[in-house]
Motif scaffolding. Structure first.
Motif, mmCIF file in Angstrom:
data_model
loop_
_atom_site.group_PDB
_atom_site.id
_atom_site.type_symbol
_atom_site.label_atom_id
_atom_site.label_comp_id
_atom_site.label_asym_id
_atom_site.label_seq_id
_atom_site.Cartn_x
_atom_site.Cartn_y
_atom_site.Cartn_z
ATOM 1 N N UNK A 8 -27.204 -25.583 40.583
ATOM 2 C CA UNK A 8 -27.593 -25.366 39.155
ATOM 3 C C UNK A 8 -26.930 -24.116 38.697
ATOM 4 N N UNK A 9 -26.999 -24.110 37.299
ATOM 5 C CA UNK A 9 -26.652 -22.802 36.543
ATOM 6 C C UNK A 9 -27.755 -21.840 36.527
ATOM 7 N N UNK A 10 -27.590 -20.493 36.569
ATOM 8 C CA UNK A 10 -28.500 -19.524 36.673
ATOM 9 C C UNK A 10 -27.889 -18.069 36.455
ATOM 10 N N UNK A 11 -28.576 -17.324 35.466
ATOM 11 C CA UNK A 11 -28.417 -15.915 35.122
ATOM 12 C C UNK A 11 -28.752 -15.292 36.485
ATOM 13 N N UNK A 12 -27.924 -14.539 37.172
ATOM 14 C CA UNK A 12 -28.172 -13.619 38.057
ATOM 15 C C UNK A 12 -28.333 -12.136 37.890
ATOM 16 N N UNK A 13 -29.098 -11.494 38.096
ATOM 17 C CA UNK A 13 -29.147 -10.026 37.892
ATOM 18 C C UNK A 13 -28.783 -9.279 39.131
ATOM 19 N N UNK A 14 -27.700 -8.328 39.026
ATOM 20 C CA UNK A 14 -27.136 -7.829 40.335
ATOM 21 C C UNK A 14 -27.506 -6.298 40.184
ATOM 22 N N UNK A 15 -27.649 -6.010 38.854
ATOM 23 C CA UNK A 15 -27.949 -4.549 38.658
ATOM 24 C C UNK A 15 -28.114 -4.216 37.117
ATOM 25 N N UNK A 16 -28.338 -3.067 36.750
ATOM 26 C CA UNK A 16 -28.387 -2.600 35.265
ATOM 27 C C UNK A 16 -27.223 -2.925 34.648
ATOM 28 N N UNK A 17 -27.295 -3.729 33.443
ATOM 29 C CA UNK A 17 -26.046 -4.314 32.892
ATOM 30 C C UNK A 17 -25.218 -5.234 33.464
ATOM 31 N N UNK A 18 -25.612 -5.665 34.771
ATOM 32 C CA UNK A 18 -24.557 -6.519 35.516
ATOM 33 C C UNK A 18 -25.433 -7.817 35.871
ATOM 34 N N UNK A 19 -25.334 -8.582 34.667
ATOM 35 C CA UNK A 19 -26.082 -10.146 34.868
ATOM 36 C C UNK A 19 -24.901 -11.109 34.611
ATOM 37 N N UNK A 20 -24.814 -11.953 35.646
ATOM 38 C CA UNK A 20 -23.652 -13.017 35.712
ATOM 39 C C UNK A 20 -24.233 -14.227 35.613
ATOM 40 N N UNK A 21 -23.400 -15.204 35.009
ATOM 41 C CA UNK A 21 -23.675 -16.753 34.970
ATOM 42 C C UNK A 21 -23.097 -17.255 36.028
ATOM 43 N N UNK A 22 -24.112 -17.971 37.279
ATOM 44 C CA UNK A 22 -23.467 -18.294 38.308
ATOM 45 C C UNK A 22 -23.852 -20.027 38.676
ATOM 46 N N UNK A 23 -23.270 -20.357 39.664
ATOM 47 C CA UNK A 23 -23.743 -21.628 40.065
ATOM 48 C C UNK A 23 -24.329 -21.499 41.312
ATOM 49 N N UNK A 24 -25.760 -21.566 41.673
ATOM 50 C CA UNK A 24 -26.623 -21.326 42.553
ATOM 51 C C UNK A 24 -27.249 -22.761 43.229
ATOM 52 N N UNK A 25 -27.883 -22.405 44.485
ATOM 53 C CA UNK A 25 -28.549 -23.861 44.952
ATOM 54 C C UNK A 25 -30.003 -23.814 44.265
ATOM 55 N N UNK A 26 -30.301 -25.275 44.073
ATOM 56 C CA UNK A 26 -31.301 -25.612 43.462
ATOM 57 C C UNK A 26 -32.660 -25.422 44.396
ATOM 58 N N UNK A 27 -33.658 -24.784 44.168
ATOM 59 C CA UNK A 27 -34.644 -24.589 45.222
ATOM 60 C C UNK A 27 -35.151 -25.472 45.814
ATOM 61 N N UNK A 28 -35.593 -25.438 46.929
ATOM 62 C CA UNK A 28 -35.961 -26.707 48.001
ATOM 63 C C UNK A 28 -37.379 -26.262 47.927
ATOM 64 N N UNK A 29 -37.952 -27.653 47.669
ATOM 65 C CA UNK A 29 -39.714 -27.668 47.447
ATOM 66 C C UNK A 29 -40.417 -28.090 48.915
#
Ligand SMILES: [Zn+2]
Ligand SMILES: [Zn+2]
Length: 361
Positions: A8-29
């Motif tokens: 799925x699509x997700x914003x990912x925070x890596x550090x101050x000012x460093x937020x990226x749009x990435x494709x990451x795994x859908x959480x497992x329930x």
């Protein structure tokens, strides 16, 4: 509803000012967990301060870092149930696939001293959505509510971008409960951002003698009136301390709720509040504030209360929004797509053009 694709699509925070749009795994329930499709997610002043690198989130010489990157941000959200782990439906009040549901920002351990004594919002080994590794937030297509989460159904009649305001409104309600407002009280709310406006609306529910809102922007004061303020004042245009004194036979206000996060608003409140008054502090400061503690003790014998999160306040927030107690179309100033997260963070950081910015993933 079918289980979604693997990523799925997700914003990912890596550090101050460093937020990226990435494709990451859908959480497992797993058992007692819920997977939701995110319907709306608000941007908090906390998100903007984290993006800007505030020491409260990233740590300094005096404190450890609070945020655990890489992490999906977002804690003001509403989701639609797409998958229920074993036992989750029973555990969360008969929750069904397709229901709209919100999860409280803190996921408590339910075993530490504070959890056992009823103060789950102060849980020590807690997880918190959008900042801690075990609880990724809502700036993504899907998110998971884990086994210890505290979840509330949200009526589908509430527009999703209004429902994203349930979390901040529940914080406002907690601040107002801490203020212990009486019918005779003159109440002042300092700061008409999302939290302050929610406090005005919640304080109105307590029917005080007079409810006064302060802000540096006249257009926000107009919205404070729609939330229930009797009187509004702009500290950049008048001496609010002497105006409040004039309104109260020179005694001062009985309750002062500080929601601006500006050190000067603390000092202003200590001067404006009456003897035996209650001062509630509910905000994040960018820097330390200093004040004359003699006012608190010898001069006025004040009750000073700090507030954090929103224990037991979500049901009231849901009912206030469902019953149109707030001008939600004025409060939600911006609806953006997930791809516009940087634009949204900038709007929240500036604060002059927006109240609540909501992303619709
Ligand atoms: Zn927030
Ligand atoms: Zn705990």
């Amino acid at each position: 509803m079918a289980r979604p694709a693997e990523t799925m699509k997700s914003v990912v925070c890596y550090g101050p000012g460093d937020y990226r749009m990435e494709e990451i795994a859908v959480p497992h329930v797993e058992a007692n967990e819920v997977l939701v499709k995110v319907l709306a997610v608000g941007i908090c002043a906390g998100d903007a301060k984290c993006f800007a690198g505030a020491p409260h989130f990233w740590g300094d010489a005096d404190r450890p870092a609070y945020v655990q990157p890489p992490i999906t941000p977002g804690h003001e959200f509403v989701g639609q149930v797409v998958q229920l782990g074993d036992g989750a439906s029973e555990k969360y009040g008969g929750l069904q696939i397709g229901d709209h549901v919100i999860s409280e920002q803190i996921v408590p351990c339910r075993a530490c001293r504070f959890c056992l004594r009823g103060g789950y919002h102060m849980c020590v080994p807690h997880d918190i959505y959008g900042y801690h590794q075990k609880t990724p937030g809502a700036m993504a297509t899907y998110m998971k509510y884990p086994a210890n989460s505290i979840n509330h159904k949200v009526p589908k009649e509430i527009p999703t971008w209004h429902a994203a305001f349930i979390e901040p409104l529940s914080c406002s309600i907690h601040a107002v409960e801490l203020a212990n407002i009486q019918f005779k009280d003159v109440v002042v709310v300092a700061g008409c951002g999302p939290l302050g406006l929610g406090m005005v609306a919640a304080a109105r529910e307590k029917s005080p003698a007079k409810l006064i809102a302060l802000d540096m922007f006249d257009w926000k004061l107009d919205i404070a009136k729609m939330c229930g303020a009797d009187i509004v004042m702009n500290p950049s245009k008048c001496d609010v301390v002497s105006e409040i004194r004039k309104l109260t036979d020179n005694y001062g206000c009985d309750v002062y709720i500080e929601a601006s996060g500006h050190p000067s608003a603390v000092v202003q409140g200590l001067h404006m509040i009456a003897k035996l008054g209650t001062f509630v502090e509910y905000s994040l400061f960018g820097k330390e504030t200093t004040a004359d503690w003699t006012i608190i003790s010898d001069m006025k014998e004040l009750t000073i209360r700090g507030g954090h999160l929103s224990p037991n306040c979500y049901p009231k927030a849901i009912s206030m929004i469902a019953n149109n107690k707030l001008p939600m179309e004025k409060i939600i100033t911006h609806k953006l797509s997930l791809d516009d997260v940087h634009k949204g963070l900038e709007l929240v950081n500036k604060s002059s053009e927006s109240i609540k910015v909501v992303l619709l993933p």
